[in-house]
Design a protein around this motif. Structure first.
Motif, mmCIF file in Angstrom:
data_model
loop_
_atom_site.group_PDB
_atom_site.id
_atom_site.type_symbol
_atom_site.label_atom_id
_atom_site.label_comp_id
_atom_site.label_asym_id
_atom_site.label_seq_id
_atom_site.Cartn_x
_atom_site.Cartn_y
_atom_site.Cartn_z
ATOM 1 N N LYS A 1 -0.654 1.217 1.670
ATOM 2 C CA LYS A 1 -2.099 1.059 1.777
ATOM 3 C C LYS A 1 -2.611 0.314 0.549
ATOM 4 C CE LYS A 1 -2.386 5.611 3.995
ATOM 5 N NZ LYS A 1 -3.009 6.967 3.940
ATOM 6 N N PRO A 2 -3.772 -0.336 0.661
ATOM 7 C CA PRO A 2 -4.328 -1.030 -0.512
ATOM 8 C C PRO A 2 -4.480 -0.111 -1.721
ATOM 9 C CG PRO A 2 -5.459 -1.734 1.463
ATOM 10 C CD PRO A 2 -4.543 -0.616 1.884
ATOM 11 N N GLU A 3 -4.759 1.159 -1.488
ATOM 12 C CA GLU A 3 -4.917 2.090 -2.611
ATOM 13 C C GLU A 3 -3.598 2.432 -3.301
ATOM 14 O OE1 GLU A 3 -6.062 2.447 0.519
ATOM 15 O OE2 GLU A 3 -5.923 4.552 1.193
ATOM 16 N N ASP A 4 -2.482 1.968 -2.750
ATOM 17 C CA ASP A 4 -1.191 2.133 -3.436
ATOM 18 C C ASP A 4 -0.969 1.040 -4.481
ATOM 19 O OD1 ASP A 4 0.190 3.047 -0.255
ATOM 20 O OD2 ASP A 4 -0.325 4.406 -1.919
ATOM 21 N N THR A 5 -1.861 0.068 -4.535
ATOM 22 C CA THR A 5 -1.743 -1.010 -5.509
ATOM 23 C C THR A 5 -1.797 -0.445 -6.924
ATOM 24 O OG1 THR A 5 -2.685 -2.671 -4.039
ATOM 25 C CG2 THR A 5 -2.836 -3.093 -6.414
ATOM 26 N N ALA A 6 -0.779 -0.773 -7.724
ATOM 27 C CA ALA A 6 -0.684 -0.241 -9.080
ATOM 28 C C ALA A 6 0.554 -0.822 -9.756
ATOM 29 C CB ALA A 6 -0.585 1.277 -9.063
ATOM 30 N N VAL A 7 0.668 -0.569 -11.040
ATOM 31 C CA VAL A 7 1.926 -0.793 -11.735
ATOM 32 C C VAL A 7 2.716 0.508 -11.640
ATOM 33 C CG1 VAL A 7 3.052 -1.344 -13.910
ATOM 34 C CG2 VAL A 7 0.886 -2.451 -13.300
ATOM 35 N N TYR A 8 3.936 0.402 -11.157
ATOM 36 C CA TYR A 8 4.794 1.564 -10.975
ATOM 37 C C TYR A 8 5.818 1.640 -12.109
ATOM 38 C CZ TYR A 8 2.879 2.481 -6.362
ATOM 39 O OH TYR A 8 2.034 2.801 -5.322
ATOM 40 N N TYR A 9 5.938 2.827 -12.693
ATOM 41 C CA TYR A 9 6.839 3.062 -13.824
ATOM 42 C C TYR A 9 7.864 4.136 -13.459
ATOM 43 C CZ TYR A 9 3.053 0.891 -16.537
ATOM 44 O OH TYR A 9 2.085 0.047 -17.016
#
Length: 115
Positions: A86-94
């Motif tokens: 989903k668009p709300e999953d947009t992020a930098v993942y660490y």
């Protein structure tokens, strides 16, 4: 020196899938806890999922049922399979790994979900 190398990020349309990988290299004692965190612009970092050395997993409520965390102990690697993005999953993942008493972080990989 221990390094975590992430891969698999990118741009995907809503409803699509991505799989992130994080491999640890260097002199590592037994890795116990592995996790994925994410940070969206203007928001605090949050833990998305974790997996223990015994295989116990847990997920952020908003991703449960869509994301799956797994690990390959022989390769010192943790994965995050992401579906129905989903668009709300947009992020930098660490990625994060613990080999007590030390905690290691990856450099982050960008995941962008377009609507």
């Amino acid at each position: 020196q221990v390094q975590l190398m992430e891969s698999g990020g990118g741009v995907v349309q809503a409803g699509g899938s991505l799989t992130l990988s994080c491999a640890a290299s260097g002199s590592i004692n037994s890795l116990t806890y592995m996790a994925w965190n994410r940070q969206a612009p203007g928001k605090q970092r949050e833990q998305v999922a974790y997996i223990t050395s015994g295989g116990t997993t847990n997920y952020l409520d908003s991703v449960r049922g869509r994301f799956t965390i797994s690990r390959d102990n022989a390769k010192n690697t943790v994965y995050l399979q992401m579906k129905s993005l989903k668009p709300e999953d947009t992020a930098v993942y660490y990625c994060k790994m613990v080999a007590s008493p030390y905690t290691y972080w990856g450099q982050g990989t960008q995941v962008t979900v377009s609507s």
